[in-house]
Design a protein around this motif. Structure first.
Motif, PDB file in Angstrom:
ATOM      1  N   GLY A   1       8.681 -27.317  84.263  1.00  0.00           N
ATOM      2  CA  GLY A   1       9.219 -27.259  85.791  1.00  0.00           C
ATOM      3  C   GLY A   1       9.358 -28.692  86.533  1.00  0.00           C
ATOM      4  O   GLY A   1      10.478 -28.852  87.071  1.00  0.00           O
ATOM      5  N   LYS A   2       8.399 -29.251  86.428  1.00  0.00           N
ATOM      6  CA  LYS A   2       8.244 -30.451  87.357  1.00  0.00           C
ATOM      7  C   LYS A   2       9.335 -31.436  86.491  1.00  0.00           C
ATOM      8  O   LYS A   2      10.161 -32.238  87.416  1.00  0.00           O
ATOM      9  CB  LYS A   2       6.873 -31.001  87.032  1.00  0.00           C
ATOM     10  CG  LYS A   2       5.885 -30.774  87.969  1.00  0.00           C
ATOM     11  CD  LYS A   2       4.520 -31.616  87.723  1.00  0.00           C
ATOM     12  CE  LYS A   2       3.332 -31.092  88.291  1.00  0.00           C
ATOM     13  NZ  LYS A   2       2.234 -31.872  88.086  1.00  0.00           N
ATOM     14  N   LEU A   3       9.377 -31.593  85.202  1.00  0.00           N
ATOM     15  CA  LEU A   3      10.291 -32.343  84.209  1.00  0.00           C
ATOM     16  C   LEU A   3      11.585 -32.154  84.731  1.00  0.00           C
ATOM     17  O   LEU A   3      12.302 -33.031  85.024  1.00  0.00           O
ATOM     18  CB  LEU A   3       9.867 -32.167  82.912  1.00  0.00           C
ATOM     19  CG  LEU A   3      10.630 -33.074  81.967  1.00  0.00           C
ATOM     20  CD1 LEU A   3       9.787 -34.658  82.228  1.00  0.00           C
ATOM     21  CD2 LEU A   3      10.592 -32.719  80.584  1.00  0.00           C
TER      22      LEU A   3
ATOM     23  N   GLY B   1      -2.651 -15.900  84.477  1.00  0.00           N
ATOM     24  CA  GLY B   1      -1.338 -16.281  84.745  1.00  0.00           C
ATOM     25  C   GLY B   1      -0.900 -16.137  86.190  1.00  0.00           C
ATOM     26  O   GLY B   1      -1.607 -15.689  86.984  1.00  0.00           O
ATOM     27  N   TYR B   2       0.441 -16.561  86.305  1.00  0.00           N
ATOM     28  CA  TYR B   2       0.729 -16.654  88.067  1.00  0.00           C
ATOM     29  C   TYR B   2       0.893 -15.139  88.547  1.00  0.00           C
ATOM     30  O   TYR B   2       0.453 -15.097  89.957  1.00  0.00           O
ATOM     31  CB  TYR B   2       2.137 -17.255  88.066  1.00  0.00           C
ATOM     32  CG  TYR B   2       1.720 -19.010  87.938  1.00  0.00           C
ATOM     33  CD1 TYR B   2       1.467 -19.552  88.914  1.00  0.00           C
ATOM     34  CD2 TYR B   2       2.055 -19.677  86.867  1.00  0.00           C
ATOM     35  CE1 TYR B   2       1.093 -20.865  88.942  1.00  0.00           C
ATOM     36  CE2 TYR B   2       1.594 -20.918  86.731  1.00  0.00           C
ATOM     37  CZ  TYR B   2       1.223 -21.544  87.749  1.00  0.00           C
ATOM     38  OH  TYR B   2       0.811 -22.903  87.652  1.00  0.00           O
ATOM     39  N   PRO B   3       1.519 -14.092  87.897  1.00  0.00           N
ATOM     40  CA  PRO B   3       1.544 -12.909  88.754  1.00  0.00           C
ATOM     41  C   PRO B   3       0.039 -12.300  89.085  1.00  0.00           C
ATOM     42  O   PRO B   3       0.113 -11.987  90.187  1.00  0.00           O
ATOM     43  CB  PRO B   3       2.033 -12.126  87.602  1.00  0.00           C
ATOM     44  CG  PRO B   3       2.887 -12.742  86.620  1.00  0.00           C
ATOM     45  CD  PRO B   3       1.962 -14.211  86.748  1.00  0.00           C
TER      46      PRO B   3
ATOM     47  N   TYR C   1       3.966 -21.418  92.021  1.00  0.00           N
ATOM     48  CA  TYR C   1       3.716 -20.637  93.164  1.00  0.00           C
ATOM     49  C   TYR C   1       5.096 -20.227  93.858  1.00  0.00           C
ATOM     50  O   TYR C   1       5.018 -19.680  94.841  1.00  0.00           O
ATOM     51  CB  TYR C   1       2.601 -21.103  94.237  1.00  0.00           C
ATOM     52  CG  TYR C   1       1.238 -20.988  93.401  1.00  0.00           C
ATOM     53  CD1 TYR C   1       0.774 -19.937  93.403  1.00  0.00           C
ATOM     54  CD2 TYR C   1       0.935 -22.374  92.902  1.00  0.00           C
ATOM     55  CE1 TYR C   1      -0.727 -19.816  92.650  1.00  0.00           C
ATOM     56  CE2 TYR C   1      -0.456 -22.410  92.093  1.00  0.00           C
ATOM     57  CZ  TYR C   1      -1.083 -21.053  91.934  1.00  0.00           C
ATOM     58  OH  TYR C   1      -2.431 -20.862  91.462  1.00  0.00           O
ATOM     59  N   ASP C   2       6.366 -20.824  93.391  1.00  0.00           N
ATOM     60  CA  ASP C   2       7.486 -20.703  93.893  1.00  0.00           C
ATOM     61  C   ASP C   2       7.827 -19.385  94.578  1.00  0.00           C
ATOM     62  O   ASP C   2       8.272 -19.063  95.667  1.00  0.00           O
ATOM     63  CB  ASP C   2       8.726 -21.334  93.386  1.00  0.00           C
ATOM     64  CG  ASP C   2       8.783 -22.777  93.344  1.00  0.00           C
ATOM     65  OD1 ASP C   2       7.967 -23.307  93.983  1.00  0.00           O
ATOM     66  OD2 ASP C   2       9.381 -23.382  92.373  1.00  0.00           O
ATOM     67  N   PRO C   3       7.475 -18.254  93.622  1.00  0.00           N
ATOM     68  CA  PRO C   3       7.910 -16.719  94.132  1.00  0.00           C
ATOM     69  C   PRO C   3       7.128 -16.302  95.324  1.00  0.00           C
ATOM     70  O   PRO C   3       7.436 -15.131  95.766  1.00  0.00           O
ATOM     71  CB  PRO C   3       7.744 -16.142  92.763  1.00  0.00           C
ATOM     72  CG  PRO C   3       7.938 -16.812  91.666  1.00  0.00           C
ATOM     73  CD  PRO C   3       7.130 -18.335  92.285  1.00  0.00           C
TER      74      PRO C   3
ATOM     75  N   GLU D   1      18.963 -26.272  96.399  1.00  0.00           N
ATOM     76  CA  GLU D   1      18.406 -25.732  97.486  1.00  0.00           C
ATOM     77  C   GLU D   1      16.908 -26.552  97.596  1.00  0.00           C
ATOM     78  O   GLU D   1      16.388 -27.235  98.721  1.00  0.00           O
ATOM     79  CB  GLU D   1      18.448 -24.659  97.877  1.00  0.00           C
ATOM     80  CG  GLU D   1      19.949 -24.072  98.239  1.00  0.00           C
ATOM     81  CD  GLU D   1      20.162 -22.505  98.476  1.00  0.00           C
ATOM     82  OE1 GLU D   1      20.902 -22.065  99.279  1.00  0.00           O
ATOM     83  OE2 GLU D   1      19.447 -21.849  97.397  1.00  0.00           O
ATOM     84  N   LYS D   2      16.015 -26.062  96.368  1.00  0.00           N
ATOM     85  CA  LYS D   2      14.763 -26.504  96.304  1.00  0.00           C
ATOM     86  C   LYS D   2      14.718 -28.140  96.446  1.00  0.00           C
ATOM     87  O   LYS D   2      13.906 -28.526  97.232  1.00  0.00           O
ATOM     88  CB  LYS D   2      14.161 -25.912  95.203  1.00  0.00           C
ATOM     89  CG  LYS D   2      12.574 -26.191  95.214  1.00  0.00           C
ATOM     90  CD  LYS D   2      11.748 -25.717  93.992  1.00  0.00           C
ATOM     91  CE  LYS D   2      10.422 -26.207  93.936  1.00  0.00           C
ATOM     92  NZ  LYS D   2       9.706 -26.075  92.955  1.00  0.00           N
ATOM     93  N   ASN D   3      15.659 -28.868  95.900  1.00  0.00           N
ATOM     94  CA  ASN D   3      15.363 -30.225  95.493  1.00  0.00           C
ATOM     95  C   ASN D   3      15.922 -30.815  96.891  1.00  0.00           C
ATOM     96  O   ASN D   3      15.902 -32.199  97.124  1.00  0.00           O
ATOM     97  CB  ASN D   3      16.455 -30.702  94.427  1.00  0.00           C
ATOM     98  CG  ASN D   3      15.688 -29.991  92.908  1.00  0.00           C
ATOM     99  OD1 ASN D   3      14.658 -30.079  92.919  1.00  0.00           O
ATOM    100  ND2 ASN D   3      16.528 -30.244  92.163  1.00  0.00           N
TER     101      ASN D   3
ATOM    102  N   HIS E   1       8.622 -30.682  98.461  1.00  0.00           N
ATOM    103  CA  HIS E   1       7.340 -31.765  98.573  1.00  0.00           C
ATOM    104  C   HIS E   1       7.903 -32.711  97.616  1.00  0.00           C
ATOM    105  O   HIS E   1       7.868 -33.968  97.603  1.00  0.00           O
ATOM    106  CB  HIS E   1       6.332 -31.127  98.113  1.00  0.00           C
ATOM    107  CG  HIS E   1       6.131 -30.245  96.992  1.00  0.00           C
ATOM    108  ND1 HIS E   1       6.979 -29.305  96.857  1.00  0.00           N
ATOM    109  CD2 HIS E   1       5.289 -30.130  95.903  1.00  0.00           C
ATOM    110  CE1 HIS E   1       6.579 -28.350  95.990  1.00  0.00           C
ATOM    111  NE2 HIS E   1       5.627 -28.892  95.248  1.00  0.00           N
ATOM    112  N   ARG E   2       8.365 -32.360  96.165  1.00  0.00           N
ATOM    113  CA  ARG E   2       8.608 -33.399  95.224  1.00  0.00           C
ATOM    114  C   ARG E   2       9.792 -34.118  95.609  1.00  0.00           C
ATOM    115  O   ARG E   2       9.854 -35.430  95.240  1.00  0.00           O
ATOM    116  CB  ARG E   2       8.781 -32.575  93.976  1.00  0.00           C
ATOM    117  CG  ARG E   2       8.852 -33.203  92.602  1.00  0.00           C
ATOM    118  CD  ARG E   2       8.661 -32.489  91.297  1.00  0.00           C
ATOM    119  NE  ARG E   2       7.281 -31.890  91.384  1.00  0.00           N
ATOM    120  CZ  ARG E   2       7.031 -30.687  91.745  1.00  0.00           C
ATOM    121  NH1 ARG E   2       7.769 -29.917  92.010  1.00  0.00           N
ATOM    122  NH2 ARG E   2       5.583 -30.568  91.526  1.00  0.00           N
ATOM    123  N   ALA E   3      10.759 -33.449  96.126  1.00  0.00           N
ATOM    124  CA  ALA E   3      11.882 -34.226  96.347  1.00  0.00           C
ATOM    125  C   ALA E   3      11.460 -35.396  97.723  1.00  0.00           C
ATOM    126  O   ALA E   3      12.117 -36.459  97.530  1.00  0.00           O
ATOM    127  CB  ALA E   3      13.080 -33.322  96.863  1.00  0.00           C
TER     128      ALA E   3
END
Ligand code: IMP
Length: 196
Positions: free
Chosen positions: A13-15, A96-98, A155-157, A175-177, A181-183
């Motif tokens: 995801g980061k990459l 897991g995330y859920p 944790y995006d969802p 939109e996210k980019n 925080h990363r952008a």
């Protein structure tokens, strides 16, 4: 100018986000897998900076390009900035995330303060003996009462981005980019790369 950079992460995801933001500017982004590198350093630092440096240094020993490493996390204010630097480990420990989303809902209970922010710290190492440089970004928001969508990663969802007034789980990559925080951390890195 050398436009090749190794992004020291095994997180797909980061990459993807680094490629989406830096490739249009002419940067060639190599992942550890592209370079046949199998390296998973122990992130036992006490801060985002320390962990980002641990990762950048481990990879800079192995590659001939500048390296950037990203340490990031979600800080939920009512939980004392938890899970913070342990964001990835917490999801693993929950299975897991859920499950991690549910555990967060349980811990928040009916607390009216659902404010949170993502943090991203980039450590940039021009080479193994260079001085490490740090670039940081934050994305303020709130924790949703239930998950919404499945876009992004981690944790995006369950995150509502305040500045975009948008749930990251349904946000497009563009939109996210624009708001993440990363952008924001990458924008600072880009400024540095443009003037160095
Ligand atoms: P790191 O690899 O130790 O930096 O772990 C970062 C972790 O923080 C990720 O695995 C996610 O759990 C969380 N995280 C960081 N950035 C994001 C993001 O942009 N969206 C969702 N979760 C994130």
């Amino acid at each position: 100018m050398n436009k090749e950079i190794c992004v020291a992460t095994n997180n797909k995801g980061k990459l993807k986000e680094y490629r989406e933001i830096l490739a249009p500017m002419g940067y060639v982004i190599y992942s550890p897998a592209d370079l046949n590198i199998d390296c998973d350093p122990t992130e036992d630092g006490a801060s985002y900076r320390e962990n980002a440096f641990i990762k950048a240094k481990a990879f800079a020993k192995l590659v001939k390009f500048p390296v950037l490493a990203d340490d990031s996390g979600l800080e939920i204010h009512a939980l004392g900035a938890f899970p913070g630097i342990h964001s990835s480990r917490f999801a693993e420990e929950c299975g897991g995330y859920p499950n991690a989303y549910e555990e967060i809902q349980k811990r928040l209970g009916d607390n009216t303060d659902r404010s949170a922010h993502f943090n991203c710290t980039i450590c940039y190492l021009e080479n193994i003996s260079a001085k490490p440089l740090y670039f940081e970004g934050q994305c303020p928001g709130t924790i949703l009462k239930q998950r919404h969508g499945d876009h992004g990663f981690g944790y995006d969802p369950i995150f509502h981005c305040e500045e975009a007034d948008l749930d990251f789980g349904i946000a497009s990559e563009e939109e996210k980019n624009r708001f993440s925080h990363r952008a924001k951390a990458i924008a600072k890195l880009r400024l540095f790369l443009a003037i160095r």
